[in-house]
Structure formats: C-alpha cells, structure tokens
Design a protein around this motif. Structure first.
Motif, PDB file in Angstrom:
ATOM      1  N   SER A   6     -45.947  22.952  -5.957  1.00 42.39           N
ATOM      2  CA  SER A   6     -46.042  21.871  -6.947  1.00 42.39           C
ATOM      3  C   SER A   6     -44.750  21.073  -7.005  1.00 42.39           C
ATOM      4  N   SER A   7     -43.627  21.763  -6.965  1.00 41.62           N
ATOM      5  CA  SER A   7     -42.350  21.056  -7.011  1.00 41.62           C
ATOM      6  C   SER A   7     -42.147  20.202  -5.766  1.00 41.62           C
ATOM      7  N   ARG A   8     -42.626  20.674  -4.619  1.00 45.99           N
ATOM      8  CA  ARG A   8     -42.484  19.904  -3.377  1.00 45.99           C
ATOM      9  C   ARG A   8     -43.383  18.663  -3.397  1.00 45.99           C
ATOM     10  N   MET A   9     -44.576  18.779  -4.009  1.00 46.30           N
ATOM     11  CA  MET A   9     -45.426  17.600  -4.167  1.00 46.30           C
ATOM     12  C   MET A   9     -44.706  16.538  -4.989  1.00 46.30           C
ATOM     13  N   ALA A  10     -44.076  16.969  -6.080  1.00 45.91           N
ATOM     14  CA  ALA A  10     -43.357  16.032  -6.943  1.00 45.91           C
ATOM     15  C   ALA A  10     -42.210  15.380  -6.191  1.00 45.91           C
ATOM     16  N   ASP A  11     -41.452  16.177  -5.411  1.00 46.32           N
ATOM     17  CA  ASP A  11     -40.352  15.628  -4.614  1.00 46.32           C
ATOM     18  C   ASP A  11     -40.869  14.585  -3.626  1.00 46.32           C
ATOM     19  N   LEU A  12     -41.974  14.914  -2.971  1.00 44.17           N
ATOM     20  CA  LEU A  12     -42.525  14.050  -1.926  1.00 44.17           C
ATOM     21  C   LEU A  12     -42.991  12.715  -2.487  1.00 44.17           C
ATOM     22  N   LEU A  13     -43.774  12.758  -3.568  1.00 41.25           N
ATOM     23  CA  LEU A  13     -44.325  11.527  -4.131  1.00 41.25           C
ATOM     24  C   LEU A  13     -43.259  10.696  -4.831  1.00 41.25           C
ATOM     25  N   GLN A  18     -42.302   6.577  -5.513  1.00 45.60           N
ATOM     26  CA  GLN A  18     -41.511   6.488  -6.748  1.00 45.60           C
ATOM     27  C   GLN A  18     -42.308   6.972  -7.969  1.00 45.60           C
ATOM     28  N   ILE A  19     -43.137   7.987  -7.757  1.00 48.26           N
ATOM     29  CA  ILE A  19     -43.950   8.550  -8.833  1.00 48.26           C
ATOM     30  C   ILE A  19     -43.122   9.566  -9.610  1.00 48.26           C
ATOM     31  N   GLN A  20     -43.110   9.432 -10.918  1.00 50.71           N
ATOM     32  CA  GLN A  20     -42.368  10.342 -11.790  1.00 50.71           C
ATOM     33  C   GLN A  20     -43.335  11.115 -12.676  1.00 50.71           C
ATOM     34  N   SER A  21     -42.926  12.303 -13.075  1.00 50.09           N
ATOM     35  CA  SER A  21     -43.770  13.131 -13.933  1.00 50.09           C
ATOM     36  C   SER A  21     -43.852  12.548 -15.334  1.00 50.09           C
ATOM     37  N   THR A  22     -44.991  12.765 -15.975  1.00 45.03           N
ATOM     38  CA  THR A  22     -45.185  12.350 -17.360  1.00 45.03           C
ATOM     39  C   THR A  22     -45.335  13.584 -18.230  1.00 45.03           C
ATOM     40  N   VAL A  23     -45.091  13.414 -19.500  1.00 40.53           N
ATOM     41  CA  VAL A  23     -45.252  14.516 -20.452  1.00 40.53           C
ATOM     42  C   VAL A  23     -46.716  14.651 -20.860  1.00 40.53           C
ATOM     43  N   GLU A  24     -47.388  13.518 -21.044  1.00 40.41           N
ATOM     44  CA  GLU A  24     -48.776  13.503 -21.504  1.00 40.41           C
ATOM     45  C   GLU A  24     -49.716  13.137 -20.356  1.00 40.41           C
ATOM     46  N   GLU A  25     -50.809  13.882 -20.244  1.00 37.41           N
ATOM     47  CA  GLU A  25     -51.794  13.587 -19.200  1.00 37.41           C
ATOM     48  C   GLU A  25     -52.330  12.167 -19.315  1.00 37.41           C
ATOM     49  N   GLY A  26     -52.521  11.719 -20.549  1.00 34.90           N
ATOM     50  CA  GLY A  26     -53.100  10.397 -20.760  1.00 34.90           C
ATOM     51  C   GLY A  26     -52.238   9.256 -20.275  1.00 34.90           C
ATOM     52  N   ASP A  27     -50.947   9.513 -20.044  1.00 34.48           N
ATOM     53  CA  ASP A  27     -50.042   8.473 -19.556  1.00 34.48           C
ATOM     54  C   ASP A  27     -50.022   8.378 -18.036  1.00 34.48           C
TER      55      ASP A  27
END
Length: 438
Positions: A6-13, A18-27
């Motif tokens: 999961s962390s590698r997916m986040a690094d890759l995207l 330039q995709i960043q994680s969100t706190v809320e799913e709805g965002d």
C-alpha cells in the motif's frame, strides 16, 4: 506485506500523477482497496467495502475505484461482474502498472484488469521509498512454493522469487539515509531468501541479515514471516553474533500434531519444530516467540488438539495469531470434509488463546524491574502527553518523556506488565541499542 504494498502504491502515484492521500473517503477521486484472501472473512469484507464506495461513485461518477491484492488476483473479472462500478483490478505483482491502468480508465474510458505474475519487473518500476518515521518495511522476496494444503498464497502471489541482493541493500541504505533506524524484512517465506548479486553470487538470508545489520544507522532488524524448514546453522548463528537482530521471532507452527501437520503439508514434525526452538534459545536465551495456529483443520481430533496444547506448554509462546480453519477455494484442503463442528472449533480456539494470553502476562510480569531499550515511535494513542515505543521482544511500552525523544532509543525501567504491553519509567536516551544512557 500488504502495508508495504500500500505504501509503495502511494509512492508510485504521488510520483506519476501527483496524487496525495486524503483523510476522508468522500474527498478522494481515486479509491484503491488492497486486499487479502488468506481468510474467508477478509474476502467477504472486500465486497462490503465496495458496496459502501458505490454510494460515493453515484455522487461522483468520475471517481475511480480499484481493487488490488490477493482477492483481486484470485477473483479477477468476477469482481467487475459482481461490482460493475469497479474500474481497475490488479494483482500484487502488477501494482507498478497502476499509473498506466489509471490513464486507461480516465483517458480511454475503459476498464483495466491485470493480474499477471511478472517477477522482478515490479521492483524495477517502483520509485525510491519515501518514509515518515524511524521504521520501515523492505520486501526482499515474494510468492511461495511450499504449497501448504490450506494456503492460497502460491495461487494469488505466485511462486517464490527473491529480489536481487544489490537492490535490497540499496533500498536499506536509502532508508537509513532518511533516518530509518529499524527495518522489517518481508516475505511469504522470508528465510528462504536466495538473492543474486551483480557478479552472480548467491546471498543467503542469514548473510543478508548480517549485511543489513552492518548498514550505518540501522540499529534494529526484524523479519516476517519465516518457515521452520529454513532454520539452518548459519541462520541460528546470526542470533548469536548479530545484536541488531531483535530477540523476537514469529515462527508459524500451525498445529502440534504430526498427523495434522502432514495433512497440512507443512513438511516437518512437531519434534523438528521444538528442536529448532531449542537451537534458537541456545544461541539467544532471551528470545521471545510468537506463532500461527489453525484450529479445527479438517479431521482434527480431540487428541490432535491436545498435542497442540502440549506443544504450547513446552515452548511457552509470547503471542499467537490463531484462527478457526477457513476453507480457501482452489487449495487441496478444500477437498477435505470440514468435519469439526463449529462449537468445538470455537471452544478450542478460546482455550488456546486464553492459555497463550496467560503466558504473555507471565512474561510481561517477569520483565518488571528490568531495563529495556525502546525505539520511540511517537505519542501514545491513549495519552498524547506520554510516549510509546517497542522493546526488542515486540512489546509496546508507555512512559513519560520529552517530545524530542521520538525516533530515538530510550532506556526504560519497566514498572507494570500487561498481556502484550508494558508501562515504564524513562531513564534517558541512548545512542544505539548497544550504548549506555547519555
């Protein structure tokens, strides 16, 4: 392994889109579900979660939903048939192709599915790891070729392969340069690692541990999960000569009866397992052991279960990951009659877990008054005014200390013991696991 993926997916995207994680799913405008199929309940939860996400897609038609991991590898197109609002399905070995699949969905307006099994390609395509904090996972091998009769992993992650040694050690150096002080080496059969070097030499798992421990800045090394059949003399010796390797080992046994171990196709006897533990304790007397247990495997008799309990008494486990047998489609054990009544399975599981919890409490109590070196993770979740960190034997310790201790080793005197955690009094920071208070 799933956390690492999961962390590698986040690094890759983050790098490609330039995709960043969100706190809320709805965002979010991309939702990815990384899945596990080791147990049936985990698989059922996948479709429950997708059902909740469908409501978000109804409100936001441009939302991209992807399913990855082992359930995706196992079910493939069936996921899209059952949940047609899913746009991407990818396996554990194709997560590096996520950027291309995302573009296919957004630009070509087509669904993307890739559950093939390329080997080293995945790691060659991933960006250097980005971490926050002082601990990090490093995947050194994937897949498994043991084919235990109950296990779906060889069918969802493919056969066993090891990452090249040069790639692994480079990643460890990069992590140390980012301030990481503890690495956890990952693999389905991690101690079966045999990595090739640039000059076509082969590095064993034992030698890899020594190389990782020698990296400047890495003061603590863990690994998971191991197989009893790969504990040779060289690996045992690492516990004798490498203090950076923690005094904690997760060594799955699954059952204590040879008849059940044979049905599971584990390849060893209960006595073999006990001999491995004896050799480990000779090399590292204070080692703490946790294990996996499957309760109610097809054909498990009262006597079989009592043999498991006898093994637990003899070994003295510190923790267990124990579950009622879950029939996995496509595995050899799925052809066996699941003939142990559920009420008996639940009774056996409760009894086993209660006894191991008693043992864990006794071990915690024995640590009261001792001085432990703790790697501080951060503020305690229950009380942000306190700090928490892990001991060598993988127990969480809560204590009062300065905020600038986060990420450092601190010597703590243990004052209270609980089942799997401790409370202590800080004596002060230490420079590394082998130095005195400074």
């Amino acid at each position: 392994m799933n956390e690492y993926d999961s962390s590698r997916m986040a690094d890759l995207l983050a790098q490609t889109h330039q995709i960043q994680s969100t706190v809320e799913e709805g965002d979010a405008n991309v939702l990815l579900l990384n899945t596990c199929s080791v147990r049936e309940k985990a698989q059922e939860k996948v479709f429950s979660q997708l059902g909740r996400w469908r409501k978000l897609k109804d409100k936001n038609p441009g939302l991209v939903i992807g399913v990855g991991g082992c359930v995706a590898s196992q079910e493939g197109e069936m996921i899209m048939r059952r949940a047609p609002y899913v746009d991407i399905v990818f396996g554990p070995q194709t997560l590096h192709r996520l950027p291309k699949m995302l573009d296919e969905v957004r630009i070509k307006r087509v669904k993307a599915l890739d559950i093939s099994f390329p080997e080293i390609e995945k790691f060659d395509c991933l960006p250097p790891p980005e971490v926050e904090g002082v601990k990090a996972f490093v995947s050194i091998m994937e897949g498994c070729s043991k084919y235990c009769s109950f296990c779906v992993v060889p069918y969802t992650r493919g056969t066993e392969f090891s990452r090249p040694f040069d790639d692994v050690i480079t990643e460890v150096y990069e992590l140390a340069g980012q301030g990481v002080r503890e690495v956890n080496l990952l693999g389905q059969n991690v101690n079966g690692y045999l990595g090739k070097t640039h000059d076509d030499q082969t590095i064993s798992f034992a030698d890899l541990l020594r190389f990782v421990a020698a990296v400047d800045g890495i003061d603590r090394v863990r690994y998971t999960t191991s197989h009893p059949l790969h504990f040779d003399d060289n690996l045992i010796a690492v516990y004798r000569d490498t203090p950076q390797l923690v005094s904690h080992l997760h060594l799955p046994v699954q059952a204590g009866a040879d008849r059940i171990l044979n049905l599971m196709k584990r390849g060893y006897s209960a006595q073999y397992y006990k001999d491995v533990v004896a050799r480990l304790r000779e090399a590292r007397p204070d080692i703490s052991l946790s294990s996996d247990f499957i309760i109610g495997f097809p054909g498990e008799s009262d006597d079989d279960f009592e043999q498991t309990m006898a093994l637990i008494e003899e070994i003295g486990f510190d923790q267990s990951f124990s579950f009622i047998y879950s029939q996995r489609p496509g595995t050899p054990a799925a052809e066996l009659p699941d003939d142990v009544p559920m009420e008996i399975k639940k009774f056996r599981l409760a009894r086993l877990q209660a006894r191991i919890n008693e043992m864990a409490s006794e071990i915690s109590a024995s640590m009261i008054g001792s001085e432990q070196v703790v790697l501080v993770d951060g503020p305690s979740r229950k009380n942000p005014d306190e700090l928490t960190g892990k001991t060598q034997n993988h127990r969480s310790v809560t204590f009062t200390g300065a905020s600038d201790w986060i990420g450092r080793f601190v010597k703590v005197k243990i004052t209270q013991g609980f089942v799997n955690s401790l409370r202590g009094e800080a004596l002060g920071p230490v420079e590394s696991v082998n130095t005195e208070v400074v």
